[in-house]
Structure formats: C-alpha cells, structure tokens
Design an enzyme around this catalytic site. Sequence first.
Site, PDB file in Angstrom:
ATOM      1  N   LYS A 105      -9.485 -43.232  -0.426  1.00 59.79           N
ATOM      2  CA  LYS A 105     -10.003 -41.843   0.034  1.00 59.79           C
ATOM      3  C   LYS A 105     -10.670 -41.770   1.349  1.00 59.79           C
ATOM      4  O   LYS A 105     -11.243 -42.322   1.898  1.00 59.79           O
ATOM      5  CB  LYS A 105     -10.878 -41.387  -1.242  1.00 59.79           C
TER       6      LYS A 105
HETATM    7  C1  LIG Z   1      -7.547 -41.583  -6.442  1.00 57.88           C
HETATM    8  C2  LIG Z   1      -7.260 -40.460  -7.576  1.00 57.88           C
HETATM    9  C3  LIG Z   1      -7.913 -40.694  -8.793  1.00 57.88           C
HETATM   10  C4  LIG Z   1      -8.696 -41.656  -9.381  1.00 57.88           C
HETATM   11  O1  LIG Z   1      -9.938 -41.986  -8.592  1.00 57.88           O
HETATM   12  P1  LIG Z   1     -10.651 -43.386  -8.761  1.00 57.88           P
HETATM   13  O2  LIG Z   1     -11.987 -43.216  -8.061  1.00 57.88           O
HETATM   14  O3  LIG Z   1      -9.904 -44.595  -8.349  1.00 57.88           O
HETATM   15  O4  LIG Z   1     -10.970 -43.234 -10.232  1.00 57.88           O
HETATM   16  C5  LIG Z   1      -7.688 -39.590  -9.634  1.00 57.88           C
HETATM   17  N1  LIG Z   1      -6.921 -38.569  -9.281  1.00 57.88           N
HETATM   18  C6  LIG Z   1      -6.461 -38.372  -8.047  1.00 57.88           C
HETATM   19  C7  LIG Z   1      -5.489 -37.259  -7.767  1.00 57.88           C
HETATM   20  C8  LIG Z   1      -6.319 -39.468  -7.251  1.00 57.88           C
HETATM   21  O5  LIG Z   1      -5.803 -39.400  -6.039  1.00 57.88           O
END
Ligand SMILES: *Cc1c(COP(=O)(O)O)cnc(C)c1O
Length: 376
Positions: free
Chosen positions: A181
């Site tokens: 992210k």
């Molecule tokens: C990355 C992501 C998640 C999960 O995030 P984590 O921090 O790994 O639990 C959930 N929803 C979306 C749309 C994502 O892109």
Amino acid sequence: MINFNVPPFTGKESEYMMQAVKNEKICGDGTFTKKCSRWMEEKFTSNKVLLTTSCTSAIELSALLLDIKEGDEVICPSFTFVSTVNPFVLRGAKIKFVDIRPDTMNIDENKIEAAITSNTKAIVVVHYAGVSCEMSKVMEIAWKYKLAVVEDAAQGVMSKYNDKYLGTIGDFGCYSFHETKNYSMGEGGAFLVQNQKLAERAEIIREKGTNRAQFFRGQVDKYTWQDMGSSYLPSDMLAAYLWAQLELAEEINQNRLKTWNKYYSNFKFLAERGKIDLPSIPTNCTHNAHMFYIKCKDLSERTELIQYLKKNEILAVFHYIPLHSSPAGLKYGEFVGEDTFTTKESERLVRLPLYYQIDDNDLDKVIRCVKEFYND
Ligand SMILES: *Cc1c(COP(=O)(O)O)cnc(C)c1O
C-alpha cells in the site's frame, strides 16, 4: 527486473524503530502508535483512529461492532480482495455481491438498492485504486434503509470524495498499511470511527475486550473484561516504521501522483485510438495514485501483454478473480442481478509498476514497452 512493487522506505524507519526499542515500549499503544493515530485524526478529521494489525482486522472490528450474526446480509462488490468479506463471513453473514461500474471499477451505486432485504445490515464499499465510490448516493441509501456503511479504504489513504477524506464518510473506515500500500508498516492498518459511543466500544474490542485504554488514561482504577474482543494492536516498533512515512505523507503522495500522471499522459493516445481503456477519476474525487492500470481488449490480449512485459523484465500483475465465482464465494455469497461488468472488466485489467521513488528510466522503459506492444 523492474519490480511491480517496492515497499515505501523514507530512511528514518530504522532510527524510529530503535527509539521504540529504547523506550522499552515495544507492545501496542506506545509513543509511536499515539503519534500515528493523532496525526491521522487531525489530518483526516476523524473523531477516533485506532491503529490495527491489518485492514482485515479493522474490518473485523467493524463486523463485531455491528453485532453481525448468522442470517444477516452484507452488500459489497465482487471485484475486491477477500478481506472485504471474510470478517462478515466469520460472523455468519451472507454476502450479497453487486456489480461494479466499468469506469472506476467501484460498486455500482445504482444497483445497491435491489440487493437490500429485511436481513441487510451493512453496505461495504471498496474505494478501488484509491478512487472514491459515489458516496452521496451510498449514504442516501444507507440512511433510507438504516444500514451501516463500512468503507474498505485499504487503498484510499489520503484520497478524498469532495472535501472529505476516504474512511471518514461511512460509519467505519478501514485503512491498510501492508507493504503493497501507499504507506506501510509491513503488516498493519487503521480503524476510523466517528460516533463516540462506538469509538469507546471499538477501543475495548481491540484490547481483548478490556477497558485497558481507559485504565491507562486514569479514567478507571482497574481494568476488567467488559465485552467480547480480540487483539488488534500492532507493536509500537511497527508504528515507528509507519511514523517515518506519515511524516512524509504529502511527499510520497506527490511522488506517486507524478508517476501516475506520466503514465496517463503517455497512454492517452492509445486510449483515444481505442486500443486500451484508462482509469477515470470522477471530478468530485481526489485520488492518491494507489495504482495505475490499463484495460486491454480482452483476457488473451492481457495475457500476451503481461508476457511481453515479462520478456522485457517488467513485472505487471492482474487482479481480482471475482469473489462470487471463487469456491468460497459460491459457498458464502450470491451475486444479485446481472454480472455485466465484474467478470468482463476484471479479465481486461493489468496493473503496471508504481511505487514511491520509482526510477525515471524504469518508468520510461515500462511506457516504451507498452507502446511497443501496441505498435505505437
Ligand atoms: C490490501 C487490501 C485489504 C487487506 O489489507 P491488509 O492490511 O493486508 O489486511 C483489504 N481490502 C482491500 C481492497 C485491499 O486492497
């Protein structure tokens, strides 16, 4: 090889992590956790922000706060990551999948109402690629039917819908600080909540169902088991890593946007000549350049493009396999209405390398190779 993603690193991370160690406070809710949550509360104008171990656990917190139980239904897009739905499935809910809009790949706000039944408890929106869903319409439907709105804003940190930051519009907002992210602590996330009563309960659920946070603030003289709960606190060492990035949040955002805009302006010709489709950003949305994708003609062209890029040492990826047609999706959910765009559009989409401080020469090479592939 040009990587698809490189986790953000600003240079201060190790120093701050060592500070956390020296503070002798490496469990949750230490100095850096407080710095991060205060910063987000102010920046995003959120009543309460709680750091969590992931976006998944922030969504789990939402499901617990909504008292989701067997037989309840939750509405969400099928074009998303499993973490949007798993927290509700864990509470026994049935997932009602709704089609997406082809322009933003977000849930089609005009198809939500048809999926509402007397068992519906919540609408879970996903701000795909950090571009907001049509939130006025979503909130209007939620008020009309008294439904909760959970924003899966995993990809939407720093993005806005009109003047509001994503994650602060619905009842709950969930951010991700996974290494893929825009801002990262390896694994981590945040939970945003505006209602004060729910914020207090969230604090308890996040701390194993105890009022330990109130105890540390001196509001109660001992802490006890108050509610059901789990452990959603990340270590302060990880918060220290994140803090180094939040300090540079604007710079990281601008750097990503520069890359995004360069891709966009270079591929505009291909889109105008009908060879590919480009992402579209509605005028009332400010995005955070979480990802850059293009859409090929179809699945076979996409497969060829990914192979062509790989031969040129460029890693490009696709996602998502729609949830409604996956094994667990068939078991725990059901698609409502026609799948006009979910499957078709997901098969055309390919994501290009985009990360903080991507090398200019690498970026030029990706652009050149995509143009070559389309004989431009
Ligand atoms: C990355 C992501 C998640 C999960 O995030 P984590 O921090 O790994 O639990 C959930 N929803 C979306 C749309 C994502 O892109």
